[in-house]
Write a protein that holds these residues in place. Sequence first.
Motif, PDB file in Angstrom:
ATOM      1  N   THR A  75     -26.523  19.968   9.848  1.00 59.72           N
ATOM      2  CA  THR A  75     -26.979  19.269  11.041  1.00 59.72           C
ATOM      3  C   THR A  75     -27.946  20.183  11.802  1.00 59.72           C
ATOM      4  OG1 THR A  75     -25.242  20.120  12.488  1.00 59.72           O
ATOM      5  CG2 THR A  75     -24.711  18.158  11.183  1.00 59.72           C
ATOM      6  N   LYS A  76     -28.432  19.694  12.913  1.00 65.37           N
ATOM      7  CA  LYS A  76     -29.321  20.526  13.735  1.00 65.37           C
ATOM      8  C   LYS A  76     -28.566  21.677  14.390  1.00 65.37           C
ATOM      9  CE  LYS A  76     -33.072  17.341  14.932  1.00 65.37           C
ATOM     10  NZ  LYS A  76     -33.883  16.785  16.042  1.00 65.37           N
ATOM     11  N   ASN A  77     -27.248  21.623  14.372  1.00 69.52           N
ATOM     12  CA  ASN A  77     -26.451  22.691  14.980  1.00 69.52           C
ATOM     13  C   ASN A  77     -26.258  23.887  14.051  1.00 69.52           C
ATOM     14  OD1 ASN A  77     -26.040  21.240  17.389  1.00 69.52           O
ATOM     15  ND2 ASN A  77     -24.336  20.108  16.484  1.00 69.52           N
ATOM     16  N   PHE A  78     -26.589  23.730  12.784  1.00 66.05           N
ATOM     17  CA  PHE A  78     -26.441  24.840  11.842  1.00 66.05           C
ATOM     18  C   PHE A  78     -27.645  25.772  11.970  1.00 66.05           C
ATOM     19  CE2 PHE A  78     -23.444  21.915  10.113  1.00 66.05           C
ATOM     20  CZ  PHE A  78     -22.543  22.658   9.361  1.00 66.05           C
ATOM     21  N   ASN A  79     -27.381  27.081  12.043  1.00 66.80           N
ATOM     22  CA  ASN A  79     -28.481  28.042  12.146  1.00 66.80           C
ATOM     23  C   ASN A  79     -28.278  29.256  11.243  1.00 66.80           C
ATOM     24  OD1 ASN A  79     -26.483  29.450  13.478  1.00 66.80           O
ATOM     25  ND2 ASN A  79     -27.399  29.219  15.514  1.00 66.80           N
ATOM     26  N   PHE A  80     -27.402  29.135  10.237  1.00 69.11           N
ATOM     27  CA  PHE A  80     -27.166  30.250   9.328  1.00 69.11           C
ATOM     28  C   PHE A  80     -28.348  30.402   8.368  1.00 69.11           C
ATOM     29  CE2 PHE A  80     -25.855  26.598   6.869  1.00 69.11           C
ATOM     30  CZ  PHE A  80     -26.235  26.909   5.575  1.00 69.11           C
ATOM     31  N   SER A  81     -28.446  31.570   7.757  1.00 75.98           N
ATOM     32  CA  SER A  81     -29.477  31.821   6.749  1.00 75.98           C
ATOM     33  C   SER A  81     -28.943  32.803   5.729  1.00 75.98           C
ATOM     34  CB  SER A  81     -30.749  32.380   7.396  1.00 75.98           C
ATOM     35  OG  SER A  81     -31.720  32.676   6.413  1.00 75.98           O
ATOM     36  N   SER A  82     -28.850  32.358   4.475  1.00 72.76           N
ATOM     37  CA  SER A  82     -28.396  33.254   3.415  1.00 72.76           C
ATOM     38  C   SER A  82     -29.578  33.875   2.676  1.00 72.76           C
ATOM     39  CB  SER A  82     -27.503  32.499   2.421  1.00 72.76           C
ATOM     40  OG  SER A  82     -28.202  31.395   1.870  1.00 72.76           O
ATOM     41  N   MET A  83     -30.718  33.157   2.643  1.00 71.02           N
ATOM     42  CA  MET A  83     -31.920  33.691   2.010  1.00 71.02           C
ATOM     43  C   MET A  83     -33.127  32.932   2.543  1.00 71.02           C
ATOM     44  SD  MET A  83     -32.827  34.205  -2.042  1.00 71.02           S
ATOM     45  CE  MET A  83     -31.410  35.298  -2.225  1.00 71.02           C
ATOM     46  N   ASP A  84     -34.107  33.653   3.038  1.00 72.29           N
ATOM     47  CA  ASP A  84     -35.295  33.040   3.628  1.00 72.29           C
ATOM     48  C   ASP A  84     -36.309  32.738   2.528  1.00 72.29           C
ATOM     49  OD1 ASP A  84     -37.307  32.146   5.233  1.00 72.29           O
ATOM     50  OD2 ASP A  84     -37.691  34.047   6.247  1.00 72.29           O
ATOM     51  N   THR A  85     -36.270  31.508   2.028  1.00 69.75           N
ATOM     52  CA  THR A  85     -37.148  31.144   0.912  1.00 69.75           C
ATOM     53  C   THR A  85     -38.067  29.963   1.230  1.00 69.75           C
ATOM     54  OG1 THR A  85     -35.455  29.681  -0.011  1.00 69.75           O
ATOM     55  CG2 THR A  85     -35.471  31.970  -0.792  1.00 69.75           C
ATOM     56  N   HIS A  86     -37.932  29.379   2.416  1.00 73.10           N
ATOM     57  CA  HIS A  86     -38.742  28.201   2.702  1.00 73.10           C
ATOM     58  C   HIS A  86     -40.193  28.566   2.989  1.00 73.10           C
ATOM     59  CE1 HIS A  86     -37.181  29.579   6.613  1.00 73.10           C
ATOM     60  NE2 HIS A  86     -38.288  29.066   7.136  1.00 73.10           N
ATOM     61  N   SER A  87     -41.085  27.646   2.688  1.00 77.52           N
ATOM     62  CA  SER A  87     -42.514  27.862   2.912  1.00 77.52           C
ATOM     63  C   SER A  87     -42.874  27.585   4.368  1.00 77.52           C
ATOM     64  CB  SER A  87     -43.329  26.942   1.992  1.00 77.52           C
ATOM     65  OG  SER A  87     -43.261  25.602   2.457  1.00 77.52           O
ATOM     66  N   ASN A  88     -44.125  27.842   4.719  1.00 78.74           N
ATOM     67  CA  ASN A  88     -44.583  27.567   6.085  1.00 78.74           C
ATOM     68  C   ASN A  88     -45.236  26.200   6.194  1.00 78.74           C
ATOM     69  OD1 ASN A  88     -47.020  27.940   4.782  1.00 78.74           O
ATOM     70  ND2 ASN A  88     -47.899  29.300   6.333  1.00 78.74           N
ATOM     71  N   LEU A  89     -45.028  25.357   5.196  1.00 79.71           N
ATOM     72  CA  LEU A  89     -45.641  24.029   5.207  1.00 79.71           C
ATOM     73  C   LEU A  89     -45.258  23.250   6.460  1.00 79.71           C
ATOM     74  CD1 LEU A  89     -47.245  21.760   3.815  1.00 79.71           C
ATOM     75  CD2 LEU A  89     -45.150  21.180   2.556  1.00 79.71           C
ATOM     76  N   TYR A  90     -44.012  23.403   6.910  1.00 84.08           N
ATOM     77  CA  TYR A  90     -43.536  22.657   8.076  1.00 84.08           C
ATOM     78  C   TYR A  90     -44.394  22.905   9.314  1.00 84.08           C
ATOM     79  CZ  TYR A  90     -41.560  26.964   9.994  1.00 84.08           C
ATOM     80  OH  TYR A  90     -41.414  28.226  10.513  1.00 84.08           O
ATOM     81  N   SER A  91     -44.968  24.128   9.423  1.00 84.32           N
ATOM     82  CA  SER A  91     -45.774  24.464  10.600  1.00 84.32           C
ATOM     83  C   SER A  91     -47.098  23.706  10.618  1.00 84.32           C
ATOM     84  CB  SER A  91     -46.031  25.969  10.654  1.00 84.32           C
ATOM     85  OG  SER A  91     -46.805  26.390   9.536  1.00 84.32           O
TER      86      SER A  91
END
Length: 251
Positions: A75-91
């Motif tokens: 959900t939007k309440n989750f803010n954990f991170s096990s590995m930062d692999t996402h791209s910057n496409l969202y920006s």
Amino acid sequence: MELENINQYIRSVELNREKIRSFSEYPYSLQAIRKLNVLRFHPSVTFIIGENGTGKSTILEAIAIAYGFNPEGGTKNFNFSSMDTHSNLYSNFKLVKGVKRPKDGFFLRAESFYNVASNIDELDKDGPGPRIIDSYGGISLHKQSHGESFFSLFINKFRGEGIYILDEPEAALSPSRQMSMITRMHELVQKGCQFIIATHSPIIMAYPNSVIYEINNGFKEVKYEETEHYQVMSSFINNKQKMLDILMEER
């Protein structure tokens, strides 16, 4: 596709092409993104399909992050991170939202759902107040099979008036469970929910109140029977021995 509903939670996504330095760099080098301007979503269910490596998960991830979800899911309440692999496409994505805000939402990533389940257990162990797992059926997702935990999410956590972004939800579901997922989706659509789903499942994408975008050198809206997934599966089932002979012939 029927006309966009101003009450739907995500109406479309636009790629801010002028902000992109180079279309030769990943993920902008993907054909689906190179040719993307605006992608309009169905008020109820939008399917994004295509071969492996076409960018389905990358695009779905960017939509989810741009909307405010955790890159690894939840959900939007989750803010954990096990590995930062996402791209910057969202920006470089601009989401066009409707006038109505959802009361619920979830981003399901099949590949990182284990991490979501772990985070729930950790929060329930350390934190005071009501248990988070109670809204997922009351049994630790780690104490269920992969498929059971997925289906428990659909049945217990998903409620009315929600936005649900699902990346390959069929990954842990048997064919019969995939059919049950259609039933659950229909119940939720009737309660004002919107789904955006990346899938390979010919069963799930058969849901009729939807639009299907197939990625093949760009986005193309297709009918169910026109999808490669349906045609390949139909050919195999209806001509099993012939297909096996072709696939296993000596070369």
